[in-house]
Write a protein that holds these residues in place. Sequence first.
Motif, short mmCIF file in Angstrom:
data_model
loop_
_atom_site.label_atom_id
_atom_site.label_comp_id
_atom_site.label_asym_id
_atom_site.label_seq_id
_atom_site.Cartn_x
_atom_site.Cartn_y
_atom_site.Cartn_z
N MET A 25 -21.92 68.20 -13.91
CA MET A 25 -21.44 66.96 -13.30
C MET A 25 -22.40 66.46 -12.23
SD MET A 25 -17.87 66.27 -11.24
CE MET A 25 -17.62 64.73 -10.37
N LEU A 26 -22.91 67.40 -11.43
CA LEU A 26 -23.80 67.00 -10.35
C LEU A 26 -25.10 66.41 -10.87
CD1 LEU A 26 -23.25 69.94 -7.82
CD2 LEU A 26 -22.31 67.63 -7.74
N LYS A 27 -25.59 66.95 -12.00
CA LYS A 27 -26.81 66.38 -12.58
C LYS A 27 -26.56 64.95 -13.06
CE LYS A 27 -28.96 70.73 -13.99
NZ LYS A 27 -29.52 71.52 -15.13
N LYS A 28 -25.40 64.72 -13.64
CA LYS A 28 -25.06 63.36 -14.07
C LYS A 28 -24.94 62.44 -12.85
CE LYS A 28 -22.66 64.62 -18.34
NZ LYS A 28 -21.39 64.55 -19.10
N LEU A 29 -24.38 62.99 -11.77
CA LEU A 29 -24.27 62.21 -10.54
C LEU A 29 -25.65 61.84 -9.99
CD1 LEU A 29 -22.56 61.04 -8.24
CD2 LEU A 29 -22.65 63.30 -7.15
N ASP A 30 -26.56 62.80 -10.01
CA ASP A 30 -27.93 62.52 -9.55
C ASP A 30 -28.58 61.44 -10.39
OD1 ASP A 30 -27.57 64.45 -7.64
OD2 ASP A 30 -28.59 66.03 -8.78
N LYS A 31 -28.43 61.53 -11.71
CA LYS A 31 -29.00 60.51 -12.59
C LYS A 31 -28.38 59.14 -12.32
CE LYS A 31 -30.14 63.70 -16.37
NZ LYS A 31 -29.88 64.03 -17.80
N LEU A 32 -27.08 59.13 -12.09
CA LEU A 32 -26.40 57.86 -11.80
C LEU A 32 -26.95 57.22 -10.54
CD1 LEU A 32 -24.08 55.79 -12.23
CD2 LEU A 32 -22.62 57.34 -10.89
N ILE A 33 -27.08 58.01 -9.48
CA ILE A 33 -27.55 57.47 -8.20
C ILE A 33 -29.02 57.06 -8.29
CG2 ILE A 33 -27.94 58.03 -5.79
CD1 ILE A 33 -25.50 59.83 -5.91
N LEU A 34 -29.84 57.88 -8.93
CA LEU A 34 -31.26 57.53 -9.06
C LEU A 34 -31.45 56.27 -9.90
CD1 LEU A 34 -32.88 61.05 -9.56
CD2 LEU A 34 -33.01 59.58 -7.54
N SER B 218 -13.56 63.51 -5.01
CA SER B 218 -13.70 64.68 -5.88
C SER B 218 -14.22 65.90 -5.12
CB SER B 218 -14.63 64.35 -7.05
OG SER B 218 -15.93 64.06 -6.58
N GLY B 219 -14.41 65.77 -3.83
CA GLY B 219 -14.82 66.90 -3.01
C GLY B 219 -16.31 67.00 -2.77
#
Length: 481
Positions: free
Chosen positions: A1-10, A93-94
């Motif tokens: 999930m965190l990798k997807k979050l990083d891709k989303l933000i980048l 989501s914490g």
Amino acid sequence: MLKKLDKLILKAFAGPFLLTFAVVQFILLTHTLLKYLDDIIGKDLGTGVLLQLLFYFSVLIVPVSLPLAVLLSSLMTYGNLGEHHELTAIKASGIALTRILRPVLLLTLALSVGAFWFNETIVPRANLKAYSLLWDVRQQKLALDIREGVFYNGIPGYTIKVDKKTGENGDHLHGVMIYDHNQKSGNASVTLADSGRMLNLFNGAYLGLELYNGYNYVEQPDAQDRAGASFARQGFDHSMVTISLASFGLVRTPQDLFKENRMMLNITQLDTATKSVQKKLRIERQRLPVQINGYYTFMRFDTTGRAANRKVEKLQVAPGKLAPTSGPIIQQAINRAQNLKSFTTSTSERLEDYARNSALFRIEVYRKYSQSVAVFLMFLIGAPLGSIIKKGGLGVPILVSILFFIIYYVVSIMGEKYGREFVMPVGLGMWLSNLVLLPAGLFFLYQAYNDSGLLELDFWRRLPQRIGIPSLRKLTTPVKE
């Protein structure tokens, strides 16, 4: 999930960053070219030279454009996430804010390192190319511009006057007068014609003047009597005058003549130049007492107050007058004082030049570091502030970015000026803008981490209490007895 979050933000950061970087580059490039507009206009430089100037100056403004682009894109990215409640959902989501900022933070650190490498490697070469070319452009003459009724002497060896110009391109001439000065004999050769036509010969290398119905006047000097000189006149129905335009071409100066300038040096070369100047300054200061000592005359006196090894005679001198030997001594003292004053003035100016040159070299060294750190500092301001104001688009982010960039730019100029004029240490002056904005960045980061709203009225009402100032309501509320 965190990798997807990083891709989303980048991914959310990449678009605004590229857009804002291009816009900032265009604005700053326009501003730069306007400064040199008078040196470029009217010289018929050609597309190739203009494109070179545009490219080199575009490279030079990258270190200035990058911090502003990071600031604006960070504001837009996290402002958009906050405006669409994506930032709130991620926090729910914490995931902490620092984790949300991490992908862009790492990217910004990489941009800071890249900016330092760019400043150290690319910018000195671009400075050499840009300013050597600009020097040659400044030396070039204006393009051929023969006007009606005005003597034109822009072509070496000729003075041309035209009464009237006609034709679609103004190439048909009427009432032509040409003075030929190539023989270094003044106005000894004159050509007059009723009409003519200007031609472009050999791809612009020569100017052709096709003349009709005129005369050539050549002065025939009298070797014995200058006043008796006469003119030889020769008429013509058709004549062609060919004039070289080599003086209008762009002559390139060897770039080696510019490479010692501080703007063309890297850090190692700047350190070497700084040590060299400081060594000269140190040697001059050490020599100064010995050099000044030569302007004084010293005499030893014995215990009785008389000059040692000298015979002192009593002289009868009238009141108000100097002894016969006093005049030359006083004049000699005045001359020595004047010489000492001239020496100290010239020496102090030379020492000041050495010190200023040393400061200028160190300014260029600190600039490479401070501009690179400014990239990270602008992210530290933009990202937390964007998550606080929760406004994307180009409205609020542009206003906030312009405000902080103006502060950064003005303080940078002030710090550099104070360092150059020895008002403050050079290092402090060059880091002053970063030191001024760093507390603001840390403050915004703290407020964003604690979900404080800077734009909410309650925040500013509670601010005096947080810093220990009682509120106005408490001060005005009467105390019950």
